[in-house]
Design an enzyme around this catalytic site. Sequence first.
Site, PDB file in Angstrom:
ATOM      1  N   LYS A  68     -29.808 -10.446  29.135  1.00  0.00           N
ATOM      2  CA  LYS A  68     -30.424 -11.657  29.677  1.00  0.00           C
ATOM      3  C   LYS A  68     -29.601 -12.245  30.825  1.00  0.00           C
ATOM      4  O   LYS A  68     -30.152 -12.824  31.770  1.00  0.00           O
ATOM      5  CB  LYS A  68     -30.612 -12.687  28.570  1.00  0.00           C
ATOM      6  CG  LYS A  68     -31.705 -12.318  27.566  1.00  0.00           C
ATOM      7  CD  LYS A  68     -33.047 -12.114  28.249  1.00  0.00           C
ATOM      8  CE  LYS A  68     -34.193 -12.009  27.264  1.00  0.00           C
ATOM      9  NZ  LYS A  68     -35.487 -11.775  27.938  1.00  0.00           N
TER      10      LYS A  68
ATOM     11  N   TYR B  68     -28.054  -8.496  23.689  1.00  0.00           N
ATOM     12  CA  TYR B  68     -29.128  -9.363  24.169  1.00  0.00           C
ATOM     13  C   TYR B  68     -28.606 -10.333  25.228  1.00  0.00           C
ATOM     14  O   TYR B  68     -29.225 -10.531  26.280  1.00  0.00           O
ATOM     15  CB  TYR B  68     -29.713 -10.120  22.980  1.00  0.00           C
ATOM     16  CG  TYR B  68     -30.868 -11.029  23.306  1.00  0.00           C
ATOM     17  CD1 TYR B  68     -32.137 -10.513  23.563  1.00  0.00           C
ATOM     18  CD2 TYR B  68     -30.690 -12.409  23.343  1.00  0.00           C
ATOM     19  CE1 TYR B  68     -33.200 -11.361  23.860  1.00  0.00           C
ATOM     20  CE2 TYR B  68     -31.745 -13.263  23.633  1.00  0.00           C
ATOM     21  CZ  TYR B  68     -33.000 -12.733  23.889  1.00  0.00           C
ATOM     22  OH  TYR B  68     -34.047 -13.572  24.191  1.00  0.00           O
TER      23      TYR B  68
END
Length: 301
Positions: free
Chosen positions: A174, A170
């Site tokens: 991002k 993640y």
Amino acid sequence: MGICEGRTVIITGAARGLGRAYALAFAAEGANVVVNDIGASLGGEGRDTSAADGVVAEIVAAGGQAVANYEDITDWDAAKRIVDAAVAAFGDLHVVVNNAGIVRDRMFVSATLDEWDATMHVHLRGHFCVARHAVDYWRGKQKAGINPDARIINTTSGAGLQGSIAQAAYSTAKGGIAALTLVQAAELGRYGITANALAPAARTRMTEQAFAEKMATETAAFDAMDPANVAPTVVWLGSGASAHVTGCVFELEGGKIMLEDGWREGPYVDPGARWEPSDVGGAVDTLLAARVAPRKVWGSA
């Protein structure tokens, strides 16, 4: 008249949490809203079209304009259909808010290839596909002599800006989105398109799971973790008033709007000659002593 009167916005992942708050806020400011959501679980499994339908019903009941869309943002052809649906329903497109995402939390030593690929697929490919087709549409307008006055609003995260324990995939995705935003801003301004990114902190399915204690502010005098707190800045970035703002990353939490400073050149040493390997350690120690202390990785000591 609202600040987005007559503008059309696509919001991905718009059925719940932040996406829903954005959809309602854009509609309240006069925008036509395409509520895109496949209705998947937090991990990306399953489908439920009723979630998007419910947000559309809320907007329409309040006197706004909205349509539901259930296309998969990671599918190249489906992403074009999202853009086409916006133009077919409302005659134009002005804003893409890339909000949809999944999370597959796992310590790096236990992470699997499937979890890694799924996270990259939804976040990075999803951000690419929808925006890429929107840019084709806007470039066509610009070539026809019409200023599209268009906006791409991407979603990064504190995890992407500083890292987060148990969120290697993640955080990586991002962080990539923040870099993508900088490139989009540099390349697309000539077509009348701005690109900015958000790192929002708010109560969602994703954050309640990872940061339950921080998210529990419902009973406070000001509910700082209410997703509706983030929406006003997103709506302003989608409006005509924000045309001069591009290539920025904003951290948003409660009433706080913070502009990220990004990677900058730090302290350095340069003897003007090639280093001996045995001398490099001393130089690095000097640099470490002179640098501004970095932000800690989320969840680290």
